[in-house]
Motif scaffolding. Structure first.
Motif: not given
Length: 348
Positions: A26-33, A107-117, A195-203
């Motif tokens: 997916y696209r992004g990186g301007a805020s990191i730069a 860009q908006r990230l896709p709807v997804h999830c992650h497994p538990s331990d 999901a994370i919407g476009a324009g959101v910059f996170i740690v």
């Protein structure tokens, strides 16, 4: 600070790290730069900071390299107690138990999830699943939002149908849409569709894996093959938490810290403590001995250790701190996010 070597000949010290941006889908990186003062990469939306974790299915992609040329993973494996401390090693072995990223959603990230331990142990041969948390450090656009959990309970056959037909509008429309601003934090338990919407910059803090079940793969991945980590779809969908998240649940996962200005601000929901820790620090703060990751958001200052070493910090700096560096003092007009693994005795 000049070249640093964490060997037995001298004390371990904090180490400044360069950007580490493995190519993503997916696209992004301007805020990191803009933060780090580096070149913009259209498909460099993630900076894996002090990473000992590889991208799923890769040998080295995602791993951080130290200034002396070694992979951080190899340095930690060679001297785990120096890097992590004896109590951490007793609990987690030579794993840092932590992955930290800068993530800039172009860009908006896709709807997804992650497994538990438990799921990861059973199906993926891993001690760790992938619980994560987001610390919003920047936003752009008219409506910066994230999506977290279903609004109402959803039947398993409904989720299966949405995924089989790739009904993006139904998947996204079923989730809680949450406006965010810098200073907001979101805890994302394993299994939570999000999901994370476009324009959101996170740690982003995560358990140290790259396990994603991509429910909404069409338009993001080349095909469904990479969406389920090599598992059949039915097994992969067992990871999804289909419970509705009402206001009480959301309130327990989300914190709003923008208006807090004290030198040490705890950032994450209480439920995150068994997985990772994070604070926003501003000048004149002491850090206890611990493996840690620093990301400087603004200003400039120094990190001084009891051993007498000093690491200059400025907006965009990232650094890794070995446990054996001892206690340290953050000085100057600098604001940092300090990320750490869970304490060794944290119950899950």
């Amino acid at each position: 600070m000049s070249s640093v070597h964490n060997d037995q000949s001298g004390p371990a010290v904090p180490i400044a790290l360069p950007a580490n941006q493995p190519r993503q889908f997916y696209r992004g990186g301007a805020s990191i730069a803009a933060l780090r003062g580096s070149d913009d990469r259209e498909f460099g939306p993630e900076d894996w900071v002090a990473s000992t974790t590889t991208r799923f299915g890769q040998d080295e992609s995602g791993l951080s390299r130290l200034p002396d040329g070694r992979l951080l993973r190899d340095a930690v494996t060679a001297e785990p107690e120096r890097w992590l401390g004896a109590e951490h090693v007793a609990a987690f072995g030579d794993s840092t138990a932590l992955l930290v990223k800068l993530l800039d959603a172009g860009q908006r990230l896709p709807v997804h999830c992650h497994p538990s331990d438990a799921f990861a142990q059973r199906h993926l041969g891993s001690r760790f699943g992938k619980t994560e948390a987001w610390i919003v450090v920047g936003t752009s656009g008219a409506n910066p939002v994230v999506y977290l959990g279903f609004r109402e309970d959803v039947a398993p056959e409904t989720v299966a149908r949405w995924v089989a037909t790739q009904d993006s509008s139904a998947m996204l429309g079923s989730l809680n849409e949450i406006p965010v601003r810098p200073g907001d934090t979101v805890h994302v338990p394993a299994g939570t569709p999000h999901a994370i919407g476009a324009g959101v910059f996170i740690v982003e803090l995560q358990q140290p894996t790259d396990f994603s079940i991509t429910l909404e793969w069409q338009g993001f991945l080349a095909d469904a093959e990479g969406a389920f980590l090599g598992m059949d779809r039915q097994t992969a969908l067992e990871t999804v938490n289909r419970d509705g998240f009402g206001d009480a649940v959301l309130d327990s996962l989300i914190k709003r810290t923008a208006d807090r200005s004290e030198p040490r601000v705890p950032l994450l929901a209480d439920d995150a403590a068994p997985f990772f820790r994070a604070e926003r620090l501003h000048g004149g703060v002491e850090l206890e001995p611990s493996f840690g990751v620093l990301i400087a958001l603004d200003g400039s200052g120094n990190l001084r250790t009891d051993g007498g070493t000093e690491l200059p910090l400025h907006r965009g700096s990232t650094a890794v701190i070995p446990h054996s560096a001892g206690a340290a003092q953050l000085d100057g007009d600098v604001t940092v996010v300090h990320c750490r693994p869970p304490t060794a005795g944290s119950p899950r």
